[in-house]
Design a protein around this motif. Sequence first.
Motif, PDB file in Angstrom:
ATOM      1  N   UNK A 237       0.840  -1.196   0.000  1.00 35.82           N
ATOM      2  CA  UNK A 237       0.000   0.000   0.000  1.00 35.82           C
ATOM      3  C   UNK A 237       0.872   1.241   0.000  1.00 35.82           C
ATOM      4  N   UNK A 238       0.231   2.391  -0.141  1.00 37.73           N
ATOM      5  CA  UNK A 238       0.966   3.651  -0.252  1.00 37.73           C
ATOM      6  C   UNK A 238       1.737   3.998   1.017  1.00 37.73           C
ATOM      7  N   UNK A 239       1.292   3.512   2.170  1.00 39.21           N
ATOM      8  CA  UNK A 239       1.951   3.840   3.434  1.00 39.21           C
ATOM      9  C   UNK A 239       3.118   2.916   3.752  1.00 39.21           C
ATOM     10  N   UNK A 240       3.320   1.879   2.945  1.00 39.13           N
ATOM     11  CA  UNK A 240       4.381   0.918   3.220  1.00 39.13           C
ATOM     12  C   UNK A 240       5.738   1.524   2.904  1.00 39.13           C
ATOM     13  N   UNK A 241       6.707   1.254   3.780  1.00 40.63           N
ATOM     14  CA  UNK A 241       8.072   1.754   3.570  1.00 40.63           C
ATOM     15  C   UNK A 241       8.850   0.878   2.601  1.00 40.63           C
ATOM     16  N   UNK A 247       8.156  -2.993  -7.252  1.00 41.95           N
ATOM     17  CA  UNK A 247       7.586  -1.649  -7.097  1.00 41.95           C
ATOM     18  C   UNK A 247       8.642  -0.640  -6.662  1.00 41.95           C
ATOM     19  N   UNK A 248       9.561  -1.058  -5.796  1.00 46.22           N
ATOM     20  CA  UNK A 248      10.634  -0.147  -5.390  1.00 46.22           C
ATOM     21  C   UNK A 248      11.568   0.152  -6.557  1.00 46.22           C
TER      22      UNK A 248
END
Length: 438
Positions: A237-241, A247-248
């Motif tokens: 999700x968008x809040x994941x570090x 995706x990274x």
Amino acid sequence: MDQFLVKISKSKKNTKTNAEENVSLSEENLHSIGKRSKMDIVPNTKDINQIQNDVSSDVVTSKSDQTTNTLLESDNLIRDLGEKSTNALILFSSGFGPYQPNNIIFPQHSGRKFHPEWYSFFPWVEYSPNSNSAFCFYCRAFPSNTSDPTFVSVGFKQWSKASYKSFPQHEKSFGHKEASAKLAGYKSAKKSGSIISKVNTHHQQIVADNRAYLKCILDSLLFCARQGIAVRGHREDEDSSNKGNCLELLTLRANDNDIIQRYFIEKEKTFRYISGDCTNTFLEYLANIVIKNIIDNVIAAGIFSIIVDETQDLSRHEQVAIIIRYATKDLSPAEVFLGFYKTETTDGETLSMLIKSTLVSHGLKIENIRGQCYDGAASMRGSYKGVQARIREENHLAMYIHCNAHILNLCLIDLAKQVSVRPLLQFLSSYSDNIVRT
């Protein structure tokens, strides 16, 4: 506008007949062009002079009689504005402008005659020697309901009123302004392209950008697969570090890739192709391409050997690994992994059928096998019902070789069994006691 473009015949025969056939616009159809509101068509009055100047600068004006006649005969066009004159829009689309002959004798009408100097003051004026009258080329090319019939079909002959009254009034009339605006728009469309071509160009650009973004996604997935690292993350999700390797990686590439920045970061489109289903589909496509390249190389080699072994995965399902060994063009050995294949049982018949069906499904022939390498299990090396025996029934050239890695493993196990462990434990115990005392 394209419906009014008529191809002009290049034949030198039957000049009048071809000209008549090429004129596909009736006077009624021409007048139907202008059935729109005045505010939609006519520009501001202060801009009409600029439009007329722009139009007249690009329109081919009068030529000498000899040059004009030669050109018209070669192009099978009739320029004189008589009954069988070629349509003005067809002439304009072919690069011609108002018919403005100079080197002719202008007959008198009511004591006056046409003056060729008027061509310079009114670029839209054209003269018909056949009827000794003047017409408006712009209004003839784009007539409307408000066009003056005198300058479209009848012809103007009142030369005493031409320069100071009739021509200026016609130039300021709504019909002439409308025709000038249409002519300017048509000329602009000829240069920059029609609306359809612009829409098509825009669509092609969108398709190219979508394909470029999809290629970026596939490149990132291929990098993760080639490096043998996990594609998905635990939390994406968008809040994941840490959203996972793929995706990274896309986030990193967005720093110097405009397509990824627009589509992935800024979310310019509603699609991003990063869901689990999309990722699995792309990986399947990539795997099929890799396998196809492997099979092409094996087929080019002609003959090959197979290496097969089975093991259980975490779900306790039997997975059969199939590896193909072949020689490249420079005779260097190459081993490629074909894939894991699930089997319910591990008996010789089931395994042999799995191997043969897998090879045949990829276009590899059983008769091209020259070697088979398995472990020492009875189902694999059995002389009567083992896999190697069943394959040799179809191809006696497929020589069986016991896997060297399995032989080494068995040798180490037997060697370890022959070494006594008790003396070694006593030595280690005494050695540790000495270290503690010191």
